[in-house]
Structures are given as structure tokens and as C-alpha cells.
Enzyme design. Structure first.
Site: not given
Length: 195
Positions: A150, A41, A70-71, A13
Site C-alpha cells: 500500500f 489529527e 507514524d511512517s 498496517k
């Protein structure tokens, strides 16, 4: 010094984001540059929850501008799963290979292979914040193909293409991916902040 912190330990990323930010007059640092461990977390119910949580935690440590994403992959036949659990879909220890294997097993009898990648970016300095998002529609291949990228890239064929993200390579992926779309929306904000 104009510094932008990336709230991710995922080197792939980092490389994607650095490639897309190339040309900006900003020093990009990552959690590896902290000199201490950084674990958050990711237990939010939405991509937005997790992106915000990571960016705010890093901003509290650095006092600077922090960008988190966030994906994940949403599969129609699985009611949107793996979704926010994409990275740990097959459980711990997290592994791209195990996640892809589980997804293919679950999709073995499915004819509806529609899916989308979604991304939320959250930028904050601990006081102000900005949010952008992006998504790309596609289908799931029957078998993994390609060695680039990835995550679920070897399985995801974006609409308009016959190859997976892993086959298309970073130059093409970085122009049409969910993360690229979210970052394109974020670039005017970054340009203004780091002018």
C-alpha cells in the site's frame, strides 16, 4: 488477558503488524474494536509527534497498552518530502494512487531518485512509554510496479533489490521494511510486558 491495542484504522498496517506479532501470547485489538469512532489529527511536525499523539489518545480511551506508528517516505530531491505528510501528500480525499501520481510528476525531471521509508513506533499505557524507530534506504522507480502492499510500495525499490515493495510481497517486505525494523526493536519490550 494480555491485550495490545493498535492505534490505526489502516487495515493494511494492521495486517502487517499482526503478521509480525504472530506467535506472541497477546490479543491484538484495533480501533475498529472500540465500538466508537477514533480520529486523531496527525498534525505533528515529526513522525514521533504523530505516533505519540495517536498512542496516548487510544490509551486514554482503553486504559491498556497501545501501539501506534507514524511512517512515511522521505525523498532526497524533495528535501525530505512528503515526510510526515505522506498519507495526504496530494490532499484530500487521501488516496495512494493520487499520492503516487503527484510524486511521479514532481520527480519527472529528477535524476537523484534516492529515498527512504521511516517509521516511529510509540507504545504507552498512559503512564509509561517506549519508542523505537526504523528506516530503509532505496530508490524511486520511474513507474509503479506490483500490486501488493500500500502507499508508496509500488514506487519504492529497497537497496539490494531490483523490485518494488509491491512486487516483493509481504513475506520479504515484512522482514526488511522500516516498520519491521522498528517492530524488531520493540519486540523485546513487548515480550517483557506481555510475558
Amino acid at each position: 488477558m494480555n491485550t495490545l491495542w493498535l492505534a490505526t484504522g489502516n487495515q493494511k498496517k494492521v495486517e502487517e503488524l499482526q503478521a509480525m506479532l504472530r506467535g506472541m501470547t497477546v490479543t491484538i485489538l484495533t480501533v475498529r474494536d472500540l465500538g466508537q469512532s477514533f480520529e486523531v489529527e496527525e498534525d505533528g511536525e515529526t513522525f514521533q509527534d504523530n505516533a505519540r499523539k495517536k498512542a496516548e489518545a487510544l490509551a486514554a480511551l482503553t486504559g491498556g497498552w497501545c501501539l501506534a506508528d507514524d511512517s512515511g517516505l522521505e525523498v532526497d530531491a524533495l528535501n525530505g518530502r512528503p515526510g510526515v505528510r505522506s498519507a495526504r501528500f496530494a490532499g484530500e480525499p487521501a488516496s495512494d494512487a493520487r499520492n503516487n501520481e503527484l510524486l511521479l510528476r514532481m520527480m519527472r525531471e529528477e535524476s537523484n531518485r534516492r529515498a527512504r521509508f521511516r517509521c516511529v513506533l510509540w507504545l504507552t499505557d498512559g503512564q509509561s512509554h517506549y519508542q523505537t524507530s526504523g528506516q530503509i534506504q532505496g530508490t524511486l522507480a520511474l513507474h509503479p510496479a506490483g500490486s501488493g502492499g500500500f502507499g508508496y510500495d509500488p514506487l519504492f525499490v529497497p537497496d539490494g533489490y531490483s523490485s518494488t515493495f509491491a512486487e516483493l510481497g509481504p513475506d520479504i517486505k515484512n522482514t526488511l521494511s522500516h516498520r519491521a525494523k522498528a517492530l524488531r526493536e520493540m519486540l523485546p519490550i513487548l515480550s517483557r510486558l506481555f510475558a
